[in-house]
Each structure stands twice: as structure tokens, then as C-alpha cells.
Design a protein around this motif. Sequence first.
Motif, PDB file in Angstrom:
ATOM      1  N   ASP A 211      46.161 -81.256  89.529  1.00 15.01           N
ATOM      2  CA  ASP A 211      45.655 -82.523  90.056  1.00 15.01           C
ATOM      3  C   ASP A 211      45.658 -83.545  88.928  1.00 15.01           C
ATOM      4  OD1 ASP A 211      43.252 -80.583  89.402  1.00 15.01           O
ATOM      5  OD2 ASP A 211      42.611 -82.613  88.920  1.00 15.01           O
TER       6      ASP A 211
ATOM      7  N   SER B  32      45.303 -73.465  85.731  1.00 13.52           N
ATOM      8  CA  SER B  32      45.570 -74.786  86.282  1.00 13.52           C
ATOM      9  C   SER B  32      44.712 -75.798  85.524  1.00 13.52           C
ATOM     10  CB  SER B  32      45.273 -74.822  87.786  1.00 13.52           C
ATOM     11  OG  SER B  32      43.914 -74.537  88.026  1.00 13.52           O
ATOM     12  N   CYS B  33      45.127 -77.050  85.572  1.00 11.96           N
ATOM     13  CA  CYS B  33      44.355 -78.088  84.862  1.00 11.96           C
ATOM     14  C   CYS B  33      44.526 -79.425  85.560  1.00 11.96           C
ATOM     15  CB  CYS B  33      44.810 -78.191  83.401  1.00 11.96           C
ATOM     16  SG  CYS B  33      46.449 -78.898  83.178  1.00 11.96           S
ATOM     17  N   GLY B  34      43.638 -80.345  85.203  1.00 15.18           N
ATOM     18  CA  GLY B  34      43.750 -81.721  85.674  1.00 15.18           C
ATOM     19  C   GLY B  34      44.401 -82.563  84.587  1.00 15.18           C
TER      20      GLY B  34
HETATM   21  O1  URA Z   1      39.116 -77.627  85.270  1.00 18.99           O
HETATM   22  C1  URA Z   1      39.909 -78.207  85.998  1.00 18.99           C
HETATM   23  C2  URA Z   1      41.015 -77.551  86.578  1.00 18.99           C
HETATM   24  C3  URA Z   1      41.864 -78.233  87.391  1.00 18.99           C
HETATM   25  N1  URA Z   1      41.639 -79.544  87.606  1.00 18.99           N
HETATM   26  C4  URA Z   1      40.582 -80.176  87.048  1.00 18.99           C
HETATM   27  O2  URA Z   1      40.415 -81.372  87.276  1.00 18.99           O
HETATM   28  N2  URA Z   1      39.763 -79.496  86.269  1.00 18.99           N
END
Ligand code: URA
Length: 232
Positions: free
Chosen positions: A204, A90-92
Motif C-alpha cells: 500500500d 509487506s510494507c507501506g
Molecule cells: O506495517 C505496515 C505494513 C504494510 N503497510 C503499512 O502501511 N504498514
Amino acid sequence: MTVHIGAKKGDIAETILLPGDPLRARFVAEKYLENPVCYNEVRGMYGYTGHYKGKRISVQGTGMGMPSIGIYSHELIADYGVKNLIRIGSCGSFNENIKVRDVLLAMSASTNSNYASQYELPGTFAPTASYELLEKAKKAADEKSIPVKVGNILSSDIFYDANPDAWKKWAALGVMGVEMEAAALYMNAAKLGANALAILTVSDSLVTHELTTSEEREKTLTDMIEIALELA
Ligand SMILES: O=c1cc[nH]c(=O)[nH]1
Ligand SMILES: O=P(O)(O)O[C@H]1O[C@H](CO)[C@@H](O)[C@H]1O
């Protein structure tokens, strides 16, 4: 057995999917793999091997952060002979046009980590995905009509940054979003002679502050998982 993985030689497939969350590994094994066998429970970092569309594939948690994926990916490549390592994370998002649940293919991974200092390079290394895996993943996404964005991401050592605006400097250079592992995975793969790719689902947005719940993060990452499984 290695220090962190309780599998025997041969228990792990040449291609492995690597979520940060070990419960995501169990979810992938139970939902998608035929006859999954659990080969690792050390530290609760579940690892399974089974078959997908007749091809042997493994899935294992890596934990959070570059030190953790650095350990697992090193042992998988150096001790178990794994050839293709595909992070499913997952990532932002750093970009208002990259929205929650979008899927990203990380062609490269910028980083604020000093992981590369071990190589004592006379310059800066550019952690890069395997072109072969990247091309296959893009093709699989196109065939499934799953839109993906391909580009540079940030692998950060910091989840809770003391400067809440620090990400904007990366965003200004076109970096799509932030996670915490891909750069170390790409460096280990480069150093040890394996192929790596990070496929990420946006959980997110740092721009809009939209969020997904931890339950959604565990269970609703199916587009990304289904692209990754095609790389077996
Ligand atoms: O490392 C992460 C993973 C998901 N969302 C974030 O903001 N950072
Ligand atoms: O969902 P995973 O794969 O754990 O990835 C992201 O989520 C964690 C932070 O919440 C970090 O590991 C980051 O890289």
C-alpha cells in the motif's frame, strides 16, 4: 522444542525465510519447496523445511510486530542454530516513486521501538542488514530482471498511528516505507551472531492510498519470494 517452536534440533535449515503471515509460509512451502515437511504448528505459526534447487531451506511465520519476531528469531538462532534469516514481508510506501508491488531491500531499519533499550547502550544502535545477504539478494534480483530499491525503512510499533502525518518526518529523511519487524530481527541477529535481511513488497502507499487485498498479499508476492529463495 522451545517455548514457541515444536521442532527437534536439526529440523530447521541454516537458512530460513520469515513472512509475518503463517499462511504465506505455507504458500511458499507448497508452491516452491521440494518435499516440504511441517515442523511447527504451535500457535498456528507454520514452519516447514524442504529443498529449493537442491538446497535445504526453511520457511516460518513470525507474526506481526517486533515482540513476535523477536521471540521467533531468538529461538531460531539461539536454539536451532539458524544462520541466515530473511524476512519476506509487506510494507507501506512513503515515496510517490515507490509503488504498490515494488520490491525493497532493507539495508537498514530505523525504528520507533525501544527494543534496543535492553542493551543499555550509551547511544543509538543502527539496525543493519547483513551485507553478504544484501549483495546476494541484489545480484539475484538483477539476474531475474526484477527491479529493487535498496535503502532505509521504518520498523514501527504502530500500524494505526494517532497522527496520520507522522510518517512524513521519516519520509523527509529518505526512509522508503514502513513495516513492523525488521529492526528487531536485525538487532537479534547482531546480538546472537547471525545474518539477517528484510526483503519487502509494497502492499500500500501512504502517499497515494493505493492498496492490495489480503488475498493478493498472501499470493502475489512472488518476485520477493523468488529473490529470497536464491539465498539458500
Ligand atoms: O506495517 C505496515 C505494513 C504494510 N503497510 C503499512 O502501511 N504498514
Ligand atoms: O506482511 P507482513 O510480513 O506481516 O508485514 C507487514 O504486515 C503487517 C501489518 O499488516 C506487519 O507485520 C507488517 O510488518
